[in-house]
Scaffold this motif. Sequence first.
Motif, short mmCIF file in Angstrom:
data_model
loop_
_atom_site.label_atom_id
_atom_site.label_comp_id
_atom_site.label_asym_id
_atom_site.label_seq_id
_atom_site.Cartn_x
_atom_site.Cartn_y
_atom_site.Cartn_z
N PHE A 193 0.89 -1.17 0.00
CA PHE A 193 0.00 0.00 0.00
C PHE A 193 0.92 1.21 0.00
CE2 PHE A 193 -2.61 -3.23 2.19
CZ PHE A 193 -3.74 -3.21 1.39
N LEU A 226 4.14 1.01 2.04
CA LEU A 226 4.01 0.02 3.11
C LEU A 226 3.86 -1.39 2.54
CD1 LEU A 226 2.48 0.30 6.43
CD2 LEU A 226 1.38 -1.42 5.01
N ALA A 265 2.49 -4.74 3.13
CA ALA A 265 1.53 -5.39 4.03
C ALA A 265 1.72 -6.90 4.03
CB ALA A 265 0.11 -5.04 3.62
N PRO A 318 0.48 -11.09 15.21
CA PRO A 318 0.08 -9.87 15.90
C PRO A 318 -0.66 -8.89 14.99
CG PRO A 318 2.49 -10.06 15.76
CD PRO A 318 1.92 -11.27 15.10
N ASN A 319 -1.20 -7.83 15.58
CA ASN A 319 -1.90 -6.81 14.80
C ASN A 319 -0.99 -6.28 13.70
OD1 ASN A 319 -4.23 -6.88 16.34
ND2 ASN A 319 -3.46 -5.35 17.78
N GLY A 320 -1.56 -6.12 12.50
CA GLY A 320 -0.80 -5.55 11.41
C GLY A 320 0.11 -6.53 10.70
N ALA A 321 0.02 -7.82 11.05
CA ALA A 321 0.93 -8.83 10.47
C ALA A 321 0.64 -9.10 9.00
CB ALA A 321 0.82 -10.14 11.25
N GLY A 322 -0.57 -8.75 8.54
CA GLY A 322 -0.91 -8.96 7.13
C GLY A 322 -1.94 -10.06 6.91
N LYS A 323 -2.54 -10.55 7.99
CA LYS A 323 -3.47 -11.68 7.90
C LYS A 323 -4.71 -11.33 7.06
CE LYS A 323 -3.99 -11.74 12.38
NZ LYS A 323 -3.20 -10.54 12.76
N SER A 324 -5.33 -10.18 7.39
CA SER A 324 -6.55 -9.80 6.66
C SER A 324 -6.22 -9.50 5.21
CB SER A 324 -7.21 -8.57 7.28
OG SER A 324 -7.62 -8.86 8.59
N THR A 325 -5.07 -8.88 4.98
CA THR A 325 -4.68 -8.57 3.60
C THR A 325 -4.51 -9.85 2.80
OG1 THR A 325 -3.60 -6.55 4.37
CG2 THR A 325 -2.97 -7.34 2.18
N HIS A 345 -7.43 -14.31 16.90
CA HIS A 345 -6.48 -13.89 17.94
C HIS A 345 -6.67 -14.70 19.21
CE1 HIS A 345 -4.69 -10.31 16.18
NE2 HIS A 345 -5.87 -10.01 15.68
N1 LIG Z 1 -6.30 -0.54 2.52
C1 LIG Z 1 -5.15 -0.31 3.16
N2 LIG Z 1 -4.45 0.83 2.92
C2 LIG Z 1 -3.28 1.07 3.53
N3 LIG Z 1 -2.70 0.22 4.42
C3 LIG Z 1 -3.36 -0.91 4.70
C4 LIG Z 1 -4.61 -1.25 4.09
N4 LIG Z 1 -5.00 -2.45 4.57
C5 LIG Z 1 -4.06 -2.85 5.43
N5 LIG Z 1 -3.07 -1.94 5.52
C6 LIG Z 1 -1.85 -2.04 6.33
O1 LIG Z 1 -1.24 -3.27 6.02
C7 LIG Z 1 -0.69 -3.87 7.20
C8 LIG Z 1 -1.29 -5.25 7.39
O2 LIG Z 1 -2.66 -5.08 7.78
P1 LIG Z 1 -3.67 -6.30 7.98
O3 LIG Z 1 -5.01 -5.71 8.31
O4 LIG Z 1 -3.57 -7.22 6.85
O5 LIG Z 1 -3.06 -6.99 9.27
P2 LIG Z 1 -3.73 -8.05 10.25
O6 LIG Z 1 -2.67 -9.05 10.54
O7 LIG Z 1 -4.99 -8.54 9.66
O8 LIG Z 1 -4.02 -7.17 11.53
P3 LIG Z 1 -5.20 -7.25 12.62
O9 LIG Z 1 -4.92 -8.50 13.40
O10 LIG Z 1 -5.00 -6.02 13.42
O11 LIG Z 1 -6.50 -7.30 11.87
C9 LIG Z 1 -0.96 -2.90 8.33
O12 LIG Z 1 0.18 -2.09 8.52
C10 LIG Z 1 -2.13 -2.10 7.82
O13 LIG Z 1 -2.13 -0.81 8.39
#
Ligand SMILES: Nc1ncnc2c1ncn2[C@@H]1O[C@H](COP(=O)(O)OP(=O)(O)OP(=O)(O)O)[C@@H](O)[C@H]1O
Length: 228
Positions: free
Chosen positions: A15, A18, A20, A39-46, A185
């Motif tokens: 992104f 960044l 992700a 952990p939070n922000g690890a990239g799982k949802s992406t 989590h």
């Molecule tokens: N649409 C977006 N635009 C910019 N940055 C993004 C976007 N989606 C995710 N990110 C960034 O990408 C990184 C990974 O985010 P992601 O949501 O995939 O993590 P996660 O492991 O699912 O976290 P959580 O457990 O908090 O849901 C984070 O730094 C997040 O801020």
Amino acid sequence: MTGGELRTEGLGRRFGGLVAVEDVSVTFAAGEVSCVIGPNGAGKSTLLNMICGAIAPSAGRILFDGKPVEGLSRHAIARAGIARKFQVPSVFGSLTVAENLAVAGGGDAEAVMARTGLAAERDTRADVLAHGKKQWLEIAMGLIRRPRLLLLDEPTAGLSPEETQAVADLLLSLRGTCTVVVIDHDMHFVRALSARTVVMHQGRLVAEGDFSAIERDPMVRDIYLGRA
Ligand SMILES: Nc1ncnc2c1ncn2[C@@H]1O[C@H](COP(=O)(O)OP(=O)(O)OP(=O)(O)O)[C@@H](O)[C@H]1O
């Protein structure tokens, strides 16, 4: 069970500046339940967003039963047999359980209600269901199209320990009929699933294996304690 294997090769998503998700190569075996933790922000949802077509990868491939699906629209990916349940329940509050399933469409609502323990609530409006049952309804809405891969993002958020265990039992009952990939989590839930677990940290896949081994892995502990 006909297929349902999901494989990524060198998958990445940026992104702006960044990173992700970076260089993730992983296989979710057909008919198995797998967990993705980190952990939070690890990239799982992406990662899940790329698999279901909500966002396009910046790099790499996504193969569903060997066929590339990266870059396809969400609808095309859904048609290929991949269903996604998001973190926040998005059922239609003014409709009953049975009506919600009819809207989700295409399958045997009676069988899905029986399987998900919702038969007694078939005529209950979704907005008066307990939070746990709403989560169940959304899983049921994902199942009604008989997906070969079900992606779930924190299906136990806000659930009681009993409801959490019930979701684990439901997902385990799907083994052999549908591939399930679940982000969560809640370590009680992940332990209850006792499934193959993939650990992500700072966008990368850093460990994978049985949850019992992952739980004992000093590197994984350090990641969760913020030491890695
Ligand atoms: N649409 C977006 N635009 C910019 N940055 C993004 C976007 N989606 C995710 N990110 C960034 O990408 C990184 C990974 O985010 P992601 O949501 O995939 O993590 P996660 O492991 O699912 O976290 P959580 O457990 O908090 O849901 C984070 O730094 C997040 O801020």
